[in-house]
Design an enzyme around this catalytic site. Structure first.
Site, short mmCIF file in Angstrom:
data_model
loop_
_atom_site.label_atom_id
_atom_site.label_comp_id
_atom_site.label_asym_id
_atom_site.label_seq_id
_atom_site.Cartn_x
_atom_site.Cartn_y
_atom_site.Cartn_z
N LYS A 52 4.19 -4.72 -13.59
CA LYS A 52 3.49 -5.69 -12.75
C LYS A 52 2.21 -6.18 -13.45
CE LYS A 52 5.49 -3.75 -8.54
NZ LYS A 52 5.33 -2.98 -7.30
N GLN A 96 1.18 1.20 -4.62
CA GLN A 96 2.55 1.50 -5.04
C GLN A 96 3.12 2.66 -4.24
OE1 GLN A 96 4.26 -0.38 -7.21
NE2 GLN A 96 6.10 0.87 -7.14
N ASP A 119 2.34 -7.44 -0.91
CA ASP A 119 3.63 -6.77 -0.75
C ASP A 119 4.35 -7.26 0.52
OD1 ASP A 119 4.52 -4.93 -2.66
OD2 ASP A 119 3.11 -3.39 -2.01
N1 GUN Z 1 8.03 0.90 -4.41
C1 GUN Z 1 9.26 0.37 -4.58
N2 GUN Z 1 9.23 -0.97 -4.36
C2 GUN Z 1 7.95 -1.28 -4.07
C3 GUN Z 1 7.28 -2.50 -3.76
O1 GUN Z 1 7.88 -3.59 -3.70
N3 GUN Z 1 5.95 -2.40 -3.51
C4 GUN Z 1 5.28 -1.23 -3.56
N4 GUN Z 1 3.98 -1.25 -3.28
N5 GUN Z 1 5.87 -0.07 -3.83
C5 GUN Z 1 7.20 -0.11 -4.10
#
Ligand code: GUN
Length: 290
Positions: A52, A96, A119
């Site tokens: 990311k 995350q 998110d």
């Molecule tokens: N863990 C797995 N997918 C995601 C996501 O799209 N966002 C976040 N914050 N954690 C994740």
């Protein structure tokens, strides 16, 4: 059979975003600044967060990574979230997931200010999504929608079966596919571990979106000829023929299912890269406030 190439599609979206960032820069406007909080040292989470951050750099966003130790208290995490909520330099951020067991993920999701929730996990944003109001859409389901849209997959009036009802993929996926939009307008069946006759349900599907987290779960006998299959899963399995000793597979038994499909997304190189492109789209939304 069309291969739904998420890597190429994501690269095209990133290029579009980079151009929009250049336009913002040339106007002297604020460039998106996203942040991520990573608690602990889960290998997969580290890989995702690093990807990311790299994607932010590639499109010209600013990014900040806040790494906290696995024994961080819930209070300390809440404090860090509040700091980002109140920092005008930060347009949006993510925490995350998964988090260490001693931290309540629901509390964390609620603490993120909805206008910075890139998110799209905050209940306010989930509600807005369900009502079709403008909001941040969750990255993985929106990445699937973008993929279907850019490949002109007909979804209107089709029977779409979603396998898996998680908060971050299956449930929002079912909402987006059933909304009055394009892509969308599907007749959706959301299936899960208690679904009876899953095989028969899948055999009646024009589109199957698989997000239950079991390697090679969807097999050829569950798929009708000419179906579209989207694989959201990603797993490392041992493979002694590889130098690394492992390979990546999805929730779909690709080798046997692909020959029956009109279109299918591979793993890796399918939904995964689309997820990152979607997050960047939300980053742009956060500064454009639309
Ligand atoms: N863990 C797995 N997918 C995601 C996501 O799209 N966002 C976040 N914050 N954690 C994740």
């Amino acid at each position: 059979m069309i291969l739904l190439d998420g890597k190429a599609t994501s690269a095209a979206i990133k290029e579009e975003i980079a151009q929009q960032v250049d336009q913002l820069k040339s106007k002297g406007a604020k460039v998106p600044h996203l942040a991520a909080i990573l608690v602990g040292s889960d290998g997969a989470s580290q890989t995702y967060v690093n990807a990311k951050v790299k994607a932010c750099e590639r499109v010209g966003f600013e990014s900040t990574l806040i790494e906290l130790p696995a024994d961080t208290t819930e209070d300390k995490l809440m404090e860090t979230i509040d700091q980002l909520n109140n920092d005008d330099a930060i347009d949006g951020f993510i925490v995350q997931l998964p988090l260490p067991k001693h931290i309540d993920e629901d509390k964390v999701t609620l603490r993120v200010a909805p206008h910075k929730d890139v998110d799209g996990f905050h209940p306010e944003n989930v509600g807005r999504m369900a009502l079709g109001l403008p909001t941040f859409l969750p990255a993985t389901p929106n990445g699937v929608m973008e993929m279907l849209g850019r490949y002109n997959i007909e979804t209107s009036g089709k029977h779409c079966v979603v396998i898996g009802r998680s908060n971050i993929v299956g449930t929002p996926m079912s909402i987006l596919m059933s909304r009055n939009s394009n892509p969308g307008n599907s007749t959706v069946t959301l299936t899960h571990s208690r679904t009876a006759n899953l095989k028969e349900v899948c055999l009646s599907a024009d589109i199957i979106i698989v997000a239950l987290g079991k390697p090679k779960f969807l097999t050829a006998d569950m798929v009708k000829e000419g179906a579209v299959v989207v694989d959201v899963g990603i797993h490392r399995i041992e493979d002694s023929s590889k130098k690394s000793g492992f390979r990546l597979v999805g929730d779909v038994d690709f080798e046997t299912v692909a020959p029956k499909c009109a279109a299918i997304s591979p793993v890796p190189g399918g939904v995964g890269p689309m997820t990152i492109a979607s997050l960047l789209q939300n980053g742009l939304k956060a500064v454009l406030k639309n």
